[in-house]
Write an enzyme that holds these catalytic residues in place. Structure first.
Site: not given
Ligand code: GLN
Length: 471
Positions: A74, A149, A173
């Site tokens: 990532k 994400s 994420s």
């Molecule tokens: N979707 C969650 C957020 O927007 C988790 C994001 C993540 O785990 N980096 O915070």
């Protein structure tokens, strides 16, 4: 797709070479460019490293348990061979001066990074639509989101471009995009993996994990990434060791708050069927209650923006990343650089975070949320007196349509409703692909264990490997 172990064995036995496997992965990546899952390829460095592994094998040296296995990282992990952008304009030209500790460990084991994957900028989001460099498409339906994400890493794994990919998981994420793309996604106990060299989001819940096509592969990769790192003082001692035997007669609690009418019926029936699979393996599954989970999103969207605003304060146009041109005053330099470098969701979190930490509101919001977080943790502790493992859907729906939730942040945040609670409590959790919807979209179940019982999760997921899910 071959598993990691099969691929490694082939290379070490001389039936294939690291170079040919890396070249093939790069070729697959290029052919799948339409999904927009990768932001860059690290071709030159990958081929150099492949030749090194091949030379080691020729010389009879031990090239490591992941020798020649290609993987994707990532793009918020610092890694050599391409810029580390965090999918933001802010870091568009940022070249890492060092590599993330977990990347170093994987390379030491012989694995070869072939590229950097797309994400919501700075990992803020649940769909990979917040990337400054375009949206990633779901591996099963190009009109649906990849999840986020870590959407890019989920998609490259689901498309069999590489046998594993890395992600960071702060509130879901890894698990949510794994669920949307039908692959395993592992979020470790907080502190099992080092955060060193990964762009910080929320330091009290950031964890580094992986996407794989089997539970056994996830166990293998996490075993290499895990362990104490003096460069991250929140890492735990080296506690992780895979279990030798399959678990017997576990008590599993199905979280009832995650199976209400608000949850997509196909998701509920897929998780119910998975509960039967677990029963057939000799475990009991009963309904369990986690009442504080209804406050989890509220807690998360106070605690996380507070940490985000603190962590993003370093991007000021002076020390790192983008610097706005033609600015005359210092305040404008800060303001314009941040305006140009951040995405709207990043700005929203900076503003919410600054607000909840500001004098007068700190007690009402941040402190209150911190107390509620402790109550949630206490509830988990109580539940784990009765249950060995907890079960829920990973997400309330299969992948939603691209653009469907972009105008409504609260709707977007709801996709994390089941992944956020374990994150706030630092618990390990895995997405197990369990079914496909009538429309052919993957559905995932989430298994959650007490802190540091990661080995139990892998053992349980391996026991039900394959299950009803047909990739
Ligand atoms: N979707 C969650 C957020 O927007 C988790 C994001 C993540 O785990 N980096 O915070």
């Amino acid at each position: 797709m071959v598993t990691i172990t099969e691929l490694h064995d082939r290379i070490v036995r001389g039936e294939s070479t690291a170079r040919s496997e890396v070249e093939a992965a790069l070729e697959r990546a290029e052919q799948a460019s339409g999904y927009h899952a990768l932001l860059s390829l690290t071709r030159e460095r990958a081929l150099e490293r492949a030749d090194l592994v091949d030379a080691q094998i020729k010389n009879g040296e031990n090239p490591g348990v992941l020798a020649g296995v290609p993987f994707v990282v990532k793009d918020n992990f610092l890694a050599f061979g391409a810029p580390t952008t965090a999918a933001s304009r802010m870091l568009e030209d940022f070249t890492a001066p060092l590599q993330a500790e977990v990347v170093e460990r994987l390379e030491h084991a012989g694995a070869i990074c072939i590229g950097k994957s797309n994400l919501d900028a700075f990992a803020h989001g649940g769909s990979t639509e917040n990337s400054a460099f375009g949206v990633t498409n779901n591996a099963h339906d190009m009109t649906k989101v990849a999840g986020g994400s870590s959407g890019g890493s989920a998609v490259v794994t689901a498309l069999n471009i590489v046998p594993f990919a890395l992600g960071s998981d702060t509130g879901g994420s890894i698990r949510e995009p794994a669920s949307f793309n039908g692959v395993y996604g592992y979020k470790p106990t907080y502190g099992m993996t080092s955060r060193y060299g990964v762009v910080a989001m929320a330091s009290s819940t950031d964890t580094m994990g992986c996407f794989t096509t089997t539970a056994a592969d996830a166990e293998l990769v996490m075993g290499i990434m895990a362990g104490k790192d003096p460069k991250d003082s929140t890492t735990l001692n080296d506690y992780f060791a895979p279990l030798a035997e399959a678990p017997k007669s576990l008590k599993i609690g199905l979280i009832q708050e995650s199976m209400t009418d608000d949850v997509d019926p196909e998701v509920r029936s897929a998780v119910t069927a998975y509960a039967d699979t677990l029963r057939a393996a000799g475990h009991t599954v009963e309904s369990a209650s986690l009442p504080m989970s209804k406050y989890a999103l509220a807690i998360y969207y106070i605690v996380v923006p507070a940490e985000v605003t603190s962590n993003l304060a370093r991007y000021d146009g002076v020390r790192y990343g983008l610097r706005a041109d033609g600015v005359k005053a210092l305040a404008d330099l800060y303001g314009l650089s941040r305006d140009q470098g951040f995405m709207p969701e990043n700005k929203r979190r900076i503003m919410i975070g600054s607000y909840v930490l500001s004098s007068g509101f700190y007690d009402a919001y941040f402190q209150q949320a911190s107390k509620a977080r402790t109550l949630l943790i206490n509830e988990y502790n109580d539940l784990f007196k009765t249950y060995d493992v907890l079960l829920s859907p990973t997400a309330p729906t299969p992948a939603f349509g691209i653009g469907e939730n972009t105008d409504d942040p609260v709707k977007m945040y709801l996709a994390d409703i089941m992944t956020v609670p374990p994150s706030l409590a630092g618990l390990p959790a895995i997405n197990v692909p369990v079914a496909k919807s009538g429309a052919g979209l993957p559905i995932g179940a989430q298994l959650i264990a007490p802190a540091q019982q990661d080995a139990l999760l892998f053992a349980l997921a391996k026991q039900t490997e394959g299950g009803n899910y047909d990739r």
